[in-house]
Write an enzyme that holds these catalytic residues in place. Structure first.
Site, PDB file in Angstrom:
ATOM      1  N   SER A 411       0.835  -1.199   0.000  1.00 53.87           N
ATOM      2  CA  SER A 411       0.000   0.000   0.000  1.00 53.87           C
ATOM      3  C   SER A 411       0.872   1.252   0.000  1.00 53.87           C
ATOM      4  O   SER A 411       1.977   1.236   0.538  1.00 53.87           O
ATOM      5  CB  SER A 411      -0.873  -0.036   1.259  1.00 53.87           C
ATOM      6  OG  SER A 411      -1.951   0.848   1.148  1.00 53.87           O
ATOM      7  N   PRO A 412       0.391   2.346  -0.600  1.00 44.62           N
ATOM      8  CA  PRO A 412       1.204   3.580  -0.599  1.00 44.62           C
ATOM      9  C   PRO A 412       1.472   4.061   0.824  1.00 44.62           C
ATOM     10  O   PRO A 412       0.562   4.091   1.649  1.00 44.62           O
ATOM     11  CB  PRO A 412       0.333   4.583  -1.357  1.00 44.62           C
ATOM     12  CG  PRO A 412      -1.039   4.009  -1.408  1.00 44.62           C
ATOM     13  CD  PRO A 412      -0.890   2.530  -1.297  1.00 44.62           C
ATOM     14  N   CYS A 414       3.577   7.253   2.721  1.00 44.23           N
ATOM     15  CA  CYS A 414       4.441   8.438   2.730  1.00 44.23           C
ATOM     16  C   CYS A 414       5.656   8.173   3.612  1.00 44.23           C
ATOM     17  O   CYS A 414       5.513   7.647   4.717  1.00 44.23           O
ATOM     18  CB  CYS A 414       3.687   9.618   3.325  1.00 44.23           C
ATOM     19  SG  CYS A 414       2.544  10.355   2.177  1.00 44.23           S
ATOM     20  N   HIS A 565      -5.376   9.934  -5.974  1.00 39.51           N
ATOM     21  CA  HIS A 565      -5.753   9.909  -4.557  1.00 39.51           C
ATOM     22  C   HIS A 565      -6.971  10.804  -4.348  1.00 39.51           C
ATOM     23  O   HIS A 565      -6.876  12.025  -4.446  1.00 39.51           O
ATOM     24  CB  HIS A 565      -4.562  10.421  -3.738  1.00 39.51           C
ATOM     25  CG  HIS A 565      -4.589   9.998  -2.296  1.00 39.51           C
ATOM     26  ND1 HIS A 565      -5.749   9.774  -1.602  1.00 39.51           N
ATOM     27  CD2 HIS A 565      -3.569   9.765  -1.422  1.00 39.51           C
ATOM     28  CE1 HIS A 565      -5.445   9.424  -0.359  1.00 39.51           C
ATOM     29  NE2 HIS A 565      -4.121   9.402  -0.226  1.00 39.51           N
ATOM     30  N   HIS A 568      -8.987  10.374   2.152  1.00 38.67           N
ATOM     31  CA  HIS A 568      -8.274  10.875   3.337  1.00 38.67           C
ATOM     32  C   HIS A 568      -8.317  12.388   3.505  1.00 38.67           C
ATOM     33  O   HIS A 568      -7.429  12.958   4.137  1.00 38.67           O
ATOM     34  CB  HIS A 568      -6.807  10.391   3.319  1.00 38.67           C
ATOM     35  CG  HIS A 568      -6.683   8.898   3.286  1.00 38.67           C
ATOM     36  ND1 HIS A 568      -5.503   8.241   3.065  1.00 38.67           N
ATOM     37  CD2 HIS A 568      -7.617   7.924   3.446  1.00 38.67           C
ATOM     38  CE1 HIS A 568      -5.697   6.933   3.076  1.00 38.67           C
ATOM     39  NE2 HIS A 568      -6.986   6.718   3.300  1.00 38.67           N
ATOM     40  N   TYR A 570      -7.798  14.825   1.431  1.00 33.31           N
ATOM     41  CA  TYR A 570      -6.923  15.679   0.612  1.00 33.31           C
ATOM     42  C   TYR A 570      -7.774  16.437  -0.428  1.00 33.31           C
ATOM     43  O   TYR A 570      -9.012  16.351  -0.391  1.00 33.31           O
ATOM     44  CB  TYR A 570      -5.802  14.839  -0.020  1.00 33.31           C
ATOM     45  CG  TYR A 570      -4.892  14.237   1.040  1.00 33.31           C
ATOM     46  CD1 TYR A 570      -4.200  15.069   1.922  1.00 33.31           C
ATOM     47  CD2 TYR A 570      -4.755  12.862   1.200  1.00 33.31           C
ATOM     48  CE1 TYR A 570      -3.392  14.539   2.931  1.00 33.31           C
ATOM     49  CE2 TYR A 570      -3.950  12.326   2.196  1.00 33.31           C
ATOM     50  CZ  TYR A 570      -3.268  13.173   3.061  1.00 33.31           C
ATOM     51  OH  TYR A 570      -2.485  12.658   4.057  1.00 33.31           O
ATOM     52  N   ARG A 618      -8.191   6.000  -5.222  1.00 34.35           N
ATOM     53  CA  ARG A 618      -8.390   5.674  -3.807  1.00 34.35           C
ATOM     54  C   ARG A 618      -9.508   6.552  -3.243  1.00 34.35           C
ATOM     55  O   ARG A 618      -9.525   7.761  -3.442  1.00 34.35           O
ATOM     56  CB  ARG A 618      -7.106   5.869  -3.004  1.00 34.35           C
ATOM     57  CG  ARG A 618      -7.303   5.535  -1.532  1.00 34.35           C
ATOM     58  CD  ARG A 618      -6.016   5.395  -0.754  1.00 34.35           C
ATOM     59  NE  ARG A 618      -5.569   4.014  -0.742  1.00 34.35           N
ATOM     60  CZ  ARG A 618      -4.838   3.467   0.247  1.00 34.35           C
ATOM     61  NH1 ARG A 618      -4.460   4.190   1.276  1.00 34.35           N
ATOM     62  NH2 ARG A 618      -4.468   2.212   0.197  1.00 34.35           N
ATOM     63  N   ARG A 712       1.102  -1.431   6.935  1.00 35.18           N
ATOM     64  CA  ARG A 712       1.984  -1.643   8.092  1.00 35.18           C
ATOM     65  C   ARG A 712       2.591  -3.043   8.132  1.00 35.18           C
ATOM     66  O   ARG A 712       3.729  -3.209   8.560  1.00 35.18           O
ATOM     67  CB  ARG A 712       1.229  -1.315   9.379  1.00 35.18           C
ATOM     68  CG  ARG A 712       1.044   0.196   9.536  1.00 35.18           C
ATOM     69  CD  ARG A 712      -0.007   0.523  10.543  1.00 35.18           C
ATOM     70  NE  ARG A 712      -1.290  -0.067  10.165  1.00 35.18           N
ATOM     71  CZ  ARG A 712      -2.322  -0.175  10.993  1.00 35.18           C
ATOM     72  NH1 ARG A 712      -2.215   0.255  12.221  1.00 35.18           N
ATOM     73  NH2 ARG A 712      -3.447  -0.713  10.579  1.00 35.18           N
TER      74      ARG A 712
HETATM   75  C1  LIG Z   1       3.548   5.291   7.295  1.00 35.33           C
HETATM   76  C2  LIG Z   1       2.281   5.327   6.503  1.00 35.33           C
HETATM   77  C3  LIG Z   1       2.178   6.186   5.420  1.00 35.33           C
HETATM   78  C4  LIG Z   1       1.023   6.222   4.630  1.00 35.33           C
HETATM   79  N1  LIG Z   1       0.965   6.992   3.506  1.00 35.33           N
HETATM   80  C5  LIG Z   1      -0.074   6.882   2.642  1.00 35.33           C
HETATM   81  C6  LIG Z   1      -0.047   7.474   1.363  1.00 35.33           C
HETATM   82  O1  LIG Z   1       0.928   8.041   0.954  1.00 35.33           O
HETATM   83  N2  LIG Z   1      -1.145   7.359   0.592  1.00 35.33           N
HETATM   84  C7  LIG Z   1      -2.241   6.683   0.994  1.00 35.33           C
HETATM   85  O2  LIG Z   1      -3.228   6.609   0.260  1.00 35.33           O
HETATM   86  N3  LIG Z   1      -2.265   6.056   2.173  1.00 35.33           N
HETATM   87  C8  LIG Z   1      -1.206   6.131   3.001  1.00 35.33           C
HETATM   88  N4  LIG Z   1      -1.206   5.430   4.172  1.00 35.33           N
HETATM   89  C9  LIG Z   1      -2.336   4.556   4.469  1.00 35.33           C
HETATM   90  C10 LIG Z   1      -2.010   3.133   4.001  1.00 35.33           C
HETATM   91  O3  LIG Z   1      -1.803   3.043   2.604  1.00 35.33           O
HETATM   92  C11 LIG Z   1      -3.125   2.157   4.401  1.00 35.33           C
HETATM   93  O4  LIG Z   1      -4.310   2.525   3.746  1.00 35.33           O
HETATM   94  C12 LIG Z   1      -3.363   2.141   5.904  1.00 35.33           C
HETATM   95  O5  LIG Z   1      -2.132   2.136   6.614  1.00 35.33           O
HETATM   96  C13 LIG Z   1      -4.166   0.899   6.312  1.00 35.33           C
HETATM   97  O6  LIG Z   1      -3.495  -0.280   5.956  1.00 35.33           O
HETATM   98  P1  LIG Z   1      -2.724  -1.217   7.050  1.00 35.33           P
HETATM   99  O7  LIG Z   1      -3.704  -1.526   8.120  1.00 35.33           O
HETATM  100  O8  LIG Z   1      -2.292  -2.417   6.248  1.00 35.33           O
HETATM  101  O9  LIG Z   1      -1.557  -0.423   7.577  1.00 35.33           O
HETATM  102  C14 LIG Z   1      -0.051   5.401   4.978  1.00 35.33           C
HETATM  103  C15 LIG Z   1       0.048   4.557   6.090  1.00 35.33           C
HETATM  104  C16 LIG Z   1       1.209   4.498   6.827  1.00 35.33           C
HETATM  105  C17 LIG Z   1       1.282   3.523   7.978  1.00 35.33           C
END
Ligand SMILES: Cc1cc2nc3c(=O)[nH]c(=O)nc-3n(C[C@H](O)[C@H](O)[C@H](O)COP(=O)(O)O)c2cc1C
Ligand SMILES: Cc1cc2nc3c(=O)[nH]c(=O)nc-3n(C[C@H](O)[C@H](O)[C@H](O)COP(=O)(O)OP(=O)(O)OC[C@H]3O[C@@H](n4cnc5c(N)ncnc54)[C@H](O)[C@@H]3O)c2cc1C
Length: 749
Positions: A411-412, A414, A565, A568, A570, A618, A712
């Site tokens: 998953s993306p 940042c 995107h 969230h 944005y 997304r 994560r």
């Molecule tokens: C460190 C971090 C950075 C993230 N950055 C982005 C991002 O750049 N774009 C986005 O759409 N979601 C971002 N997310 C959300 C994740 O892509 C994901 O949707 C969210 O963490 C839930 O998934 P998980 O339970 O597997 O962590 C980020 C999450 C984390 C933990």
């Protein structure tokens, strides 16, 4: 102690029995409003595991129960003219009346005083008792009497159901799905003695009303159901026992005890008949309180310990029950599934049964599921007739001209490690190692379309021609050194821009060096955040041009998939959500208007992005805030995106407003992906608290999504997919430098 039990159901009788057996000095009285032989309902169900757990508390009673139970292993699903059978489930059915009889007999044997035809509506009328065990069922008068203390919440579910019996002994736990001109009817049936089964009929309110059952009494209900299910009943009759159409109440209480009064069983909590656990929960409560009273001399301490011990297990089962009952509320959505997938989805509906544990219960059934899944995808799976199908997550997938080797996606995320928008060595290692780690697709983080579109000074960008080679280096590495494909996520932070790096204060505004913000409406994110400018027509034109330029750079860099995107909170999300879009022009108001600008961006980028490469979007399917986006609204948004040529929706949730109230849990966002996939007919990606191989296989095989994104879990383990392959016995090619791992022995000693 002197103890009163209000209610002679499974909770009251079993608790009385255990307490008196543990210490005959206790004086225990059960007050039951009905006569001893008045019992309502038909059969109750216990799993083998539940029986084993109950037996550790009272082996004698459980032996009595087992002797009178009807045991079965199979679940039979009758759907669209096919019967699908899954084995290994290990359940017993027992007549409710038999259960209450044998519990009452054990009570008498232990010296409990049983007072039938004695209603106690107010515990205050019970003087001289040290403890009042309120097990007076789902409509508990005691709970209502002290509602200010217990804080009950009743969630009345929309479907209608009626609890019937039949003389037909069903050989398995049986589900029927049958349509008539009024709609779809579900039946849950199971045998509880040699000549009797429980037969629960369930339908949506509109189906039930259209069949004219609103004012049906028991006789009319029986006549209707016998006609509708004549074939399934095979000449047998239906039986009624206060069988009226009802809505299921899910009951929760903020607190389960008040002074010397404690709630248990249905009075405290309900699950749902589709997970068959009301009686189990009632009996487990009895065991837990009896154990707490053995351990704590003080009644209050015992009641605190009882609630602490039981609440997590009850809430966990209530979560499973909620997922299960919702599946039955939404069954119409799944009626186009192939029979084998429908059956798998039904069996895994509560998240408790997964691909993995179903393959222990019934390997042949799961093999059939995997066979079907491998043959149903857009990419042919090369295998010999003898070779086993790959686990669902290792089934390839295709979107336009892009083929993915498997369904696992990074998953993306940042990284906040860029300078002036440039990705560097950190990004190469971060994305490169996860590509080598075996995922089918790796997402680059949210990458911004202009310097002012960034969330923070550490965000990556695609707004200068010099950014292209920096990204190309990473894309080329992924393509050269792994089988993964790589996706770019383009974004604009909108009102959530100009903030610190996450670890310096998530979403907190920069103290210095910030930049002006734009959004759908001039609403700051936090009260102390800068107020964004409401976007003008020129701002929108500029933003579209920025997106198109960035898309062109992404083509040059060689990305395989492009995601816009729109989640969230944005910029584009700020247009979609009514919480952040208060505009009164053509870009505000109904969803078609709120989607106007996001779709303009999408269309312009789609034109620039090569036709053979797929695009995703997304979304935040829900804002977790009253007045915000709800899952049904997200279906409408996805429908518009689908019509505009979006290939796959990446279904996330929340982060629109800071005071959101999300309901977290395992796979908590997957139901939104499932709903969009089935109601719109578009491919979806599920994300959010997905971390086990088994859950990924389950989501895919049940058709809840086409791809699974893990964020994560991939931070913990860049080789997540390789570990999954190893655990599941699936061969995944290694890069040549690591090939020795396949030889299982070191070549260089
Ligand atoms: C460190 C971090 C950075 C993230 N950055 C982005 C991002 O750049 N774009 C986005 O759409 N979601 C971002 N997310 C959300 C994740 O892509 C994901 O949707 C969210 O963490 C839930 O998934 P998980 O339970 O597997 O962590 C980020 C999450 C984390 C933990
Ligand atoms: C009509 C009906 C039929 C059901 N049939 C089935 C079935 O066939 N199979 C199944 O698995 N589950 C069935 N259930 C659900 C299941 O009974 C419960 O989840 C389970 O019995 C919970 O046990 P309990 O002891 O908490 O409550 P209950 O079994 O409901 O027992 C509560 C008892 O308290 C008595 N009572 C209530 N108020 C008072 C009062 N003020 N004073 C004295 N006594 C009082 C009631 O008469 C009742 O006997 C049924 C529920 C209902 C309402």
């Amino acid at each position: 102690m002197k103890v009163a039990c209000i209610g002679g159901g499974p909770a009251g009788l079993f608790f009385a029995r255990l307490l008196k057996r543990d210490d005959p000095r206790h004086e225990v009285t059960v007050f039951e409003r009905n006569r001893r032989d008045d019992t309502f309902g038909f059969g109750v169900v216990f799993s083998d595991a539940t029986e084993e757990a109950l037996a550790t508390a009272d082996a004698e009673t459980v032996a009595d129960m087992a002797a009178q139970s009807h045991r079965w292993d199979d679940i039979e699903i009758h759907y669209r003219g096919e019967t699908l059978t899954s084995g290994g489930h290990g359940f017993s059915g027992l007549s409710r009346r038999t259960l209450l009889d044998l519990l009452a007999a054990r009570c008498v044997e232990s010296g409990v005083r049983l007072c039938y035809e004695r209603e106690v509506a107010d515990p205050a009328t019970l003087e001289g008792f040290d403890l009042v065990f309120a097990a007076d069922g789902v409509n508990s008068a005691v709970r209502e009497r002290y509602r200010d203390h217990f804080g009950p919440a009743v969630d009345l579910r929309p479907n209608r159901f009626v609890w019937l019996g039949t003389t037909r002994p069903f050989p398995a736990f049986t589900f029927y799905f049958k349509s008539d001109p009024s709609g779809l009817w579900r039946v849950h049936a199971y045998q509880y003695q040699s000549d009797r089964s429980t037969f629960i009929v369930e339908a949506r309110e509109e189906t039930w009303a259209s069949a004219g059952l609103e004012h049906a009494d028991e006789a009319a209900t029986i006549a209707f159901c016998e006609r509708l299910f004549a074939e399934e009943l095979a000449g047998h009759r239906l039986l009624s026992n206060r069988s009226i159409w009802r809505q299921f109440p899910t009951i929760r209480n903020a607190c389960w005890h008040h002074g010397r009064v404690v709630l248990a069983g249905d009075a405290a909590h309900t699950a749902h008949f589709s997970v068959g656990s009301g009686t189990k929960l009632a009996m487990e409560d009895a065991i837990a309180l009896a154990a707490a009273l053995r351990e704590h001399r003080d009644v209050t301490e015992a009641l605190v310990a009882y609630e602490a011990a039981r609440r997590p297990a009850v809430e966990s089962l209530q979560r499973a029950a909620l997922a299960s009952l919702q599946w039955f509320e939404d069954t119409e959505r799944y009626m186009r599934l192939e029979p084998i997938q429908f059956a798998f989805a039904l069996l895994t509906r509560s998240l408790r049964v997964t691909h993995e544990n179903l393959s222990v219960r019934d390997p042949a059934f799961v093999r059939r599921v995997d066979d079907w899944f491998a043959g149903s995808g857009p990419v042919e799976v090369r295998r010999t007739p003898e070779s086993a199908p790959p686990p669902p997550m290792f089934t390839p997938y295709r979107l336009r001209g892009m083929t993915l080797a498997n369904r696992v996606v990074v998953s993306p995320m940042c990284q906040y490690q860029a300078r002036d928008g440039f990705p560097d060595d950190w990004h190469l290692v971060h994305l490169g190692s996860r590509a080598v780690g075996g995922a089918g697709l790796v997402f680059a983080e949210m990458t911004d379309v202009s310097a002012e579109a960034r969330i923070s000074p550490g965000c990556t960008g695609l707004y200068r021609p010099e950014h292209v080679p920096a990204w190309k280096r990473i894309v080329d590495f992924v393509h050269r050194e792994s089988d993964a494909r790589i996706a770019m996520q383009l974004g604009h932070a909108g009102r959530k821009g100009s903030t610190r790096r996450m670890w310096e204060g998530d979403n907190q505004p920069l103290d210095e060096g910030g930049w002006p913000l734009v959004s759908a409406s001039p609403l700051p994110y936090f009260p102390h955040s800068p107020v964004p400018r409401e976007m003008t027509a020129e701002d929108m034109e500029q933003a579209v041009a920025d997106y198109v330029r960035a898309a062109g750079f992404a083509v040059e860099a060689g990305f395989d998939l492009l995601e816009i995107h729109m989640a969230h909170g944005y910029l584009l999300a700020s247009f979609i959500s009514p919480l952040t879009n208060r505009r009164t022009d053509a870009f505000g108001g109904p969803i078609e208007n709120r989607m106007r600008f996001p779709l303009e961006v999408f269309d312009a980028v789609r034109k620039r992005w090569p036709a053979e490469r797929p695009m995703s979007v997304r979304l935040s399917a829900v804002d977790w805030q009253p007045g915000g986006m709800e899952p049904a609204d997200a279906v409408g948004v996805a429908r518009l995106l689908h019509a505009h040529g979006c290939d796959v929706v990446d279904v996330s949730a929340g982060q629109t407003v800071p005071d959101q109230r999300p309901v977290y849990g395992r796979l908590f966002q997957t139901p939104f992906a499932d709903r969009i996939r089935h109601e719109v007919g578009i491919a979806t990606m599920a994300v959010g608290n997905i971390s086990s191989y088994s859950d990924v296989n389950t989501i895919l095989a049940a058709g809840r999504a086409d791809l699974c994104l893990l964020a994560r879990a991939h931070l913990w383990d860049p080789y997540w997919t390789r570990h999954a392959a190893h655990a599941l016995g699936h061969a995944l090619p290694w890069p040549p430098s690591y090939e020795t791992l396949n030889a299982y022995r070191p070549r260089f000693v």
